[in-house]
Design an enzyme around this catalytic site. Sequence first.
Site, PDB file in Angstrom:
ATOM      1  CG  HIS A   2      -1.955   0.796   1.311  1.00 41.95           C
ATOM      2  ND1 HIS A   2      -3.294   1.537   0.484  1.00 41.95           N
ATOM      3  CD2 HIS A   2      -1.718   2.572   1.973  1.00 41.95           C
ATOM      4  CE1 HIS A   2      -3.609   2.524   0.882  1.00 41.95           C
ATOM      5  NE2 HIS A   2      -2.765   3.150   1.738  1.00 41.95           N
ATOM      6  CE  LYS A  54      -9.276   2.148   2.219  1.00 42.34           C
ATOM      7  NZ  LYS A  54      -9.320   3.693   2.964  1.00 42.34           N
ATOM      8  NE  ARG A  72     -10.527  10.511   8.504  1.00 36.65           N
ATOM      9  CZ  ARG A  72      -9.426   9.538   7.571  1.00 36.65           C
ATOM     10  NH1 ARG A  72      -9.582   8.170   7.970  1.00 36.65           N
ATOM     11  NH2 ARG A  72      -8.129  10.387   7.894  1.00 36.65           N
ATOM     12  CB  SER A 109      -8.847   5.460   7.222  1.00 34.94           C
ATOM     13  OG  SER A 109      -9.433   4.866   5.585  1.00 34.94           O
ATOM     14  CG  ASP A 133     -12.344   2.941   5.813  1.00 30.18           C
ATOM     15  OD1 ASP A 133     -11.997   3.994   6.168  1.00 30.18           O
ATOM     16  OD2 ASP A 133     -12.210   3.040   4.407  1.00 30.18           O
TER      17      ASP A 133
HETATM   18  N1  URA Z   1      -6.194   6.676   2.572  1.00 28.99           N
HETATM   19  C1  URA Z   1      -6.946   6.041   2.881  1.00 28.99           C
HETATM   20  O1  URA Z   1      -7.376   4.890   2.547  1.00 28.99           O
HETATM   21  N2  URA Z   1      -7.370   6.726   4.374  1.00 28.99           N
HETATM   22  C2  URA Z   1      -6.959   7.493   4.920  1.00 28.99           C
HETATM   23  O2  URA Z   1      -7.437   8.356   6.264  1.00 28.99           O
HETATM   24  C3  URA Z   1      -5.923   8.689   4.377  1.00 28.99           C
HETATM   25  C4  URA Z   1      -4.977   8.146   2.930  1.00 28.99           C
END
Ligand code: URA
Length: 436
Positions: free
Chosen positions: A85, A190, A171, A186, A164
Site C-alpha cells: 500500500h 481495508k 472526515r 482507515s 471506513d
Molecule cells: N487513505 C485512506 O485510505 N484513508 C485515509 O485516511 C488516508 C489515505
Amino acid sequence: MTFSPATLIAKKRDGGEHHPTEIHALIEGFQDGSLADYQMTAWLMAVYLNGLSDGEMTALTKAMLHSGRVLNPRRRNGAPRIDKHSTGGVGDKISLPLAAIAAACGLHVPMISGRGLGHTGGTLDKLESIPGYDTQLSIQAFERTVAKCGASIIGQTTDIAPADKRIYALRDVTGTVACRPLIVASILSKKLAAALDGLVLDVKVGRGAFMKDRASASALAKSLVQVSTKLGTPAVARLTRMEEPLGRTIGNALEVRESIEILRGEGPMDTTELTLTLASEMLLLAKVCHSRSHAMRVARAALTSGAALERFAQMVELHGGNARVVERTALLPKTRFQVPVHAPQKGFVQHVDALALALLALELGAGRKRAEDKVDHAVGLEIFVQVGDRIEKGDLVAKIHTRKHDPHHSRAVLQAIGVGAQRVERPPLLVGRAIR
Ligand code: URA
C-alpha cells in the site's frame, strides 16, 4: 448501544482513553444507526484534537475491519498472500508493475485499491484506462483471478470495511482527514480485509505527499506497522521521497504506458529500482527469500525474463481488458494535442515540484475536483528532466497531453521546474531504513 454516545464523545473531548469495548460500541452503534453521523463527526474531531493511544488505534482498526467482510481464501496453492500500500503520491504507478513482479515470483497479490484522492492519483483510475479492464469484479472472480495468475487489482466493494467508507466521507468534509490514528485505521481496515500474510507500506514524504515532513511520515509508518502486526499481519514500511513526481509521467493512460515500459525493462532507472526494492520487501516478508540481495536477484529475474510482463497481460485479460496493450501501448487512450515545452534557459534542474504538476494534471482532467467528476484517462504530463540534470536552452523538458491548447499550461510546467546555475545532487528515493 450499551454506552451513551454523548458520554463517549465527552470522554475523548476531555482527553480520556477508551476501553476497546467502548470503541467497538462506537463503530457498532454507527453501523446500526444508534450513533448518528453528527455524533460520529464530533467524536472524530475529538480524536483529531486529542489523538488515540496505540491500544485505541488497534481497537478502532479491528472494529472497522470487522464492520464488513473479511475474506477467507480457499485456493491459496500454498502461496503467501502479500500486498503493498502506498500512502499516495504523484506519478506513483508502482502498484501495477509491482503486483506483476511479485506474482511472477510466486506470491499471491490480492490488491484492493482506491481512486485518486485530492491531488494524488489512484490505481483504479489508471487501470480503467486499459480498454475493457473491470475494476469491480465480485470477490469470487477476484479470488479466481488471484489463484490463476497470482495478482488481481480491484476497488473496495460495498461489503469491505463499510464503516471506513462512511467515516471517510464524514472526515473529508469536516477537516479530520490529516489525523494519524484515523489514517491508520482507515488504510488497515481495508487492506487487512484481504486476509494477508504480509503487508508492505510505502509511506510517501514531501511536497507531493500527504505527509510533508520526515517526522510525521515516520510516525505514520511506525503506527501502520505496529497496528498491522498486532492484528496478526506482519508489516514493513519504507519511507520514499515525494518532492518530484515518480518516474516520467503523471496521468492515467500515460502511467499505464510507463508501467509497461518498466515491465519491459525500458522504464526510468530510479522508479524501476524502487519497484524492485518493494518487491524484495514483499519476498522477504513472505519468507520466500532470506536475504535482501537474494530477494533483489529474484525480483530482477522476474523482470528481465519477461515473466512479470506476461503476468500483467494475464491479469488484464482476466479482468476483461485488452491485453494487447502490453505489446502496443498505442491502444491506450490518447489526446489530440501533445504540446512540447522547451527550456527557456540553460542550467541545472534545482527542483521539480510534484504538487504543482499534480495540480496541473488535475486541471487537465486527470483527476477529480469533486467526487462526481469523470476522469479523462488520456490527459496528463510527461516530464523529461529530473533534479540534478544539466539542460541547454531549447531542450525538450516536458510534453502536455491535453484536449485544448492553453499557453497558461506551458507556463505552469516551466514554473514547476526550477533551473539555476548551481550544480545539485539528486537525493535517493528511499529515505532511511525499513521500519519493522
Ligand atoms: N487513505 C485512506 O485510505 N484513508 C485515509 O485516511 C488516508 C489515505
